[in-house]
Design an enzyme around this catalytic site. Structure first.
Site, PDB file in Angstrom:
ATOM      1  N   SER A   1       0.885  -1.173   0.000  1.00 20.62           N
ATOM      2  CA  SER A   1       0.000   0.000   0.000  1.00 20.62           C
ATOM      3  C   SER A   1       0.915   1.212   0.000  1.00 20.62           C
ATOM      4  O   SER A   1       2.090   1.105   0.352  1.00 20.62           O
ATOM      5  CB  SER A   1      -0.838  -0.014   1.290  1.00 20.62           C
ATOM      6  OG  SER A   1      -1.433   1.243   1.528  1.00 20.62           O
TER       7      SER A   1
ATOM      8  N   TYR B   1      -1.676  -2.101  10.399  1.00 22.85           N
ATOM      9  CA  TYR B   1      -1.722  -2.035   8.931  1.00 22.85           C
ATOM     10  C   TYR B   1      -0.429  -1.415   8.400  1.00 22.85           C
ATOM     11  O   TYR B   1       0.235  -1.963   7.510  1.00 22.85           O
ATOM     12  CB  TYR B   1      -2.941  -1.224   8.474  1.00 22.85           C
ATOM     13  CG  TYR B   1      -3.231  -1.328   6.988  1.00 22.85           C
ATOM     14  CD1 TYR B   1      -3.948  -2.408   6.472  1.00 22.85           C
ATOM     15  CD2 TYR B   1      -2.782  -0.356   6.096  1.00 22.85           C
ATOM     16  CE1 TYR B   1      -4.217  -2.504   5.117  1.00 22.85           C
ATOM     17  CE2 TYR B   1      -3.046  -0.451   4.734  1.00 22.85           C
ATOM     18  CZ  TYR B   1      -3.766  -1.527   4.247  1.00 22.85           C
ATOM     19  OH  TYR B   1      -4.018  -1.619   2.892  1.00 22.85           O
TER      20      TYR B   1
ATOM     21  N   LYS C   1       2.454  -3.273   6.051  1.00 18.24           N
ATOM     22  CA  LYS C   1       2.678  -2.816   4.675  1.00 18.24           C
ATOM     23  C   LYS C   1       4.126  -2.377   4.480  1.00 18.24           C
ATOM     24  O   LYS C   1       4.717  -2.619   3.417  1.00 18.24           O
ATOM     25  CB  LYS C   1       1.675  -1.718   4.308  1.00 18.24           C
ATOM     26  CG  LYS C   1       0.222  -2.216   4.279  1.00 18.24           C
ATOM     27  CD  LYS C   1       0.025  -3.420   3.347  1.00 18.24           C
ATOM     28  CE  LYS C   1      -1.406  -3.884   3.225  1.00 18.24           C
ATOM     29  NZ  LYS C   1      -1.577  -5.021   2.314  1.00 18.24           N
TER      30      LYS C   1
HETATM   31  N1  LIG Z   1      -8.652  -0.532  -1.139  1.00 18.53           N
HETATM   32  C1  LIG Z   1      -7.642   0.248  -0.901  1.00 18.53           C
HETATM   33  O1  LIG Z   1      -7.799   1.491  -0.815  1.00 18.53           O
HETATM   34  C2  LIG Z   1      -6.243  -0.310  -0.779  1.00 18.53           C
HETATM   35  C3  LIG Z   1      -5.167   0.579  -0.816  1.00 18.53           C
HETATM   36  C4  LIG Z   1      -3.879   0.066  -0.695  1.00 18.53           C
HETATM   37  C5  LIG Z   1      -3.682  -1.295  -0.563  1.00 18.53           C
HETATM   38  N2  LIG Z   1      -4.749  -2.154  -0.512  1.00 18.53           N
HETATM   39  C6  LIG Z   1      -4.483  -3.571  -0.370  1.00 18.53           C
HETATM   40  O2  LIG Z   1      -5.073  -4.275  -1.443  1.00 18.53           O
HETATM   41  C7  LIG Z   1      -5.252  -5.644  -1.081  1.00 18.53           C
HETATM   42  C8  LIG Z   1      -6.619  -6.110  -1.520  1.00 18.53           C
HETATM   43  O3  LIG Z   1      -7.612  -5.450  -0.747  1.00 18.53           O
HETATM   44  P1  LIG Z   1      -8.917  -4.795  -1.392  1.00 18.53           P
HETATM   45  O4  LIG Z   1      -8.785  -3.341  -1.202  1.00 18.53           O
HETATM   46  O5  LIG Z   1      -9.181  -5.356  -2.724  1.00 18.53           O
HETATM   47  O6  LIG Z   1     -10.023  -5.263  -0.302  1.00 18.53           O
HETATM   48  P2  LIG Z   1     -11.251  -6.295  -0.435  1.00 18.53           P
HETATM   49  O7  LIG Z   1     -11.765  -6.441   0.959  1.00 18.53           O
HETATM   50  O8  LIG Z   1     -12.194  -5.828  -1.468  1.00 18.53           O
HETATM   51  O9  LIG Z   1     -10.551  -7.633  -0.903  1.00 18.53           O
HETATM   52  C9  LIG Z   1      -9.700  -8.373  -0.038  1.00 18.53           C
HETATM   53  C10 LIG Z   1      -9.956  -9.881  -0.234  1.00 18.53           C
HETATM   54  O10 LIG Z   1      -9.070 -10.591   0.663  1.00 18.53           O
HETATM   55  C11 LIG Z   1      -9.826 -11.683   1.193  1.00 18.53           C
HETATM   56  N3  LIG Z   1      -9.264 -12.154   2.473  1.00 18.53           N
HETATM   57  C12 LIG Z   1      -9.356 -11.584   3.696  1.00 18.53           C
HETATM   58  N4  LIG Z   1      -8.760 -12.374   4.618  1.00 18.53           N
HETATM   59  C13 LIG Z   1      -8.270 -13.451   3.957  1.00 18.53           C
HETATM   60  C14 LIG Z   1      -7.565 -14.608   4.371  1.00 18.53           C
HETATM   61  N5  LIG Z   1      -7.223 -14.829   5.657  1.00 18.53           N
HETATM   62  N6  LIG Z   1      -7.232 -15.526   3.434  1.00 18.53           N
HETATM   63  C15 LIG Z   1      -7.566 -15.335   2.125  1.00 18.53           C
HETATM   64  N7  LIG Z   1      -8.252 -14.255   1.677  1.00 18.53           N
HETATM   65  C16 LIG Z   1      -8.591 -13.334   2.589  1.00 18.53           C
HETATM   66  C17 LIG Z   1     -11.232 -11.114   1.355  1.00 18.53           C
HETATM   67  O11 LIG Z   1     -12.205 -12.140   1.462  1.00 18.53           O
HETATM   68  C18 LIG Z   1     -11.384 -10.274   0.100  1.00 18.53           C
HETATM   69  O12 LIG Z   1     -11.959 -11.036  -0.948  1.00 18.53           O
HETATM   70  C19 LIG Z   1      -5.001  -5.707   0.418  1.00 18.53           C
HETATM   71  O13 LIG Z   1      -3.704  -6.234   0.665  1.00 18.53           O
HETATM   72  C20 LIG Z   1      -5.076  -4.263   0.851  1.00 18.53           C
HETATM   73  O14 LIG Z   1      -4.334  -4.005   2.024  1.00 18.53           O
HETATM   74  C21 LIG Z   1      -6.018  -1.682  -0.626  1.00 18.53           C
END
Ligand SMILES: NC(=O)c1ccc[n+]([C@@H]2O[C@H](COP(=O)([O-])OP(=O)(O)OC[C@H]3O[C@@H](n4cnc5c(N)ncnc54)[C@H](O)[C@@H]3O)[C@@H](O)[C@H]2O)c1
Length: 279
Positions: free
Chosen positions: A146, A159, A163
């Site tokens: 992130s 978090y 990261k």
């Molecule tokens: N959305 C944002 O603004 C943002 C910004 C920076 C980084 N991220 C990162 O992007 C990545 C994806 O997140 P997202 O934003 O798509 O969120 P999201 O919640 O839409 O998707 C995350 C997925 O991970 C799955 N998950 C959760 N725990 C799990 C586990 N123990 N085993 C397997 N799967 C699991 C969830 O079921 C979900 O389908 C994450 O690493 C998050 O930290 C997101």
């Protein structure tokens, strides 16, 4: 070392594939003609994603996987090899957010976030890299961190910690691939806000890691931060834009750092300026 150019017919594994960024990465893999292994902890969403993306092709398997557990990642690798015989692209993408300050986040908050965001990446690397090295052909590992992994300050200490660790781990991995002349690349994805369900991470929190004692009530400042975050996420970048950046900057060009939101460069610079001022 050569980048992975020919994707058609190759195999990708995507964790956290049932939602948000993971689902968009999986969709792009399908569009490239790849075999795709979808892994997620949420069974119904995973099944729906498989049906939506694969549309009857035999090029997909979906496996309910808790990425925080080494044995489940080992099972994921074994099933991938059974189904497709190789793995060429690995997206260690699953992630969750919880907790608050470093001292108010509970032990359960820390354990859950460290497990899903950091241990999952360690398990993915320890399990899949030996397989990919043995294949001895171009491959690529993309870890989702992130922008919180490159700058100072996030509302959740756990978090931010995970990261930053994923950034460090990916830098180390890229260096080690170079040192041993492996035909493999590593990239770390560092987006700012993306329109996903990250703010509903609690939907997949396991029972044994729910907070046993109610955490202290959030401060008015923390409540404001949360409200702002909900608004930011609603207006944020579409996951498909992030997936395109991963393929265009990471996989095609072989960049180590994939930072899709170019406007965040200033915050990264500020962090390093702060360090330099203290030296
Ligand atoms: N959305 C944002 O603004 C943002 C910004 C920076 C980084 N991220 C990162 O992007 C990545 C994806 O997140 P997202 O934003 O798509 O969120 P999201 O919640 O839409 O998707 C995350 C997925 O991970 C799955 N998950 C959760 N725990 C799990 C586990 N123990 N085993 C397997 N799967 C699991 C969830 O079921 C979900 O389908 C994450 O690493 C998050 O930290 C997101």
């Amino acid at each position: 070392m050569a980048t992975l150019q020919e994707l058609k017919g190759r195999t990708a594994v995507v964790t956290g594939a049932a939602s948000g960024i993971g689902k968009a990465l999986a969709a792009r893999c399908f569009a490239e003609g790849m075999n795709v292994v979808l892994a997620d902890i949420e069974p119904k969403a995973l099944e729906a994603t498989r049906d939506e993306l694969a549309q009857g092709t035999g090029k997909v398997i979906a496996l309910v996987t808790d990425v925080s557990k080494a044995q489940e990642i080992e099972r994921l690798a074994a099933k991938t090899l059974d189904a497709f015989g190789s793995v060429d692209l690995l997206f260690n993408n699953a992630g969750v957010g919880a907790g608050s300050t470093a001292w108010e986040s509970t032990l359960e908050d820390w354990t859950w976030v460290m497990g899903v965001n950091l241990w999952s990446v360690i398990h993915g690397i320890r399990t899949f890299v030996p397989i990919m090295l043995k294949q001895n052909r171009p491959g690529h590992i993309i870890n989702t961190a992130s922008i919180a992994g490159l700058i100072r300050g996030h509302h959740s200490a756990s978090y931010a910690t995970t990261k930053h660790a994923v950034v460090a781990l990916t830098e180390q991995l890229a260096l080690e691939f170079h040192r041993v002349r492996a035909p493999l690349k590593a990239s770390v994805l560092c987006p700012s806000w993306v329109n996903t369900r990250i703010n509903e991470s609690g939907r997949n929190r396991p029972e044994h890691l729910l907070n046993k004692n109610a955490p202290p009530p959030p401060s008015p400042e923390m409540i404001k931060t949360w409200e702002r975050m909900q608004e930011d996420i609603k207006r944020a970048t579409a996951p498909s834009v992030i997936a395109d950046a991963v393929f265009d900057e990471g996989i095609s060009k072989g960049k180590l750092y994939i930072v899709p939101h170019k406007e965040t460069a200033q915050y990264i610079r500020n962090r390093f300026d702060g360090i330099m001022q203290d030296i």
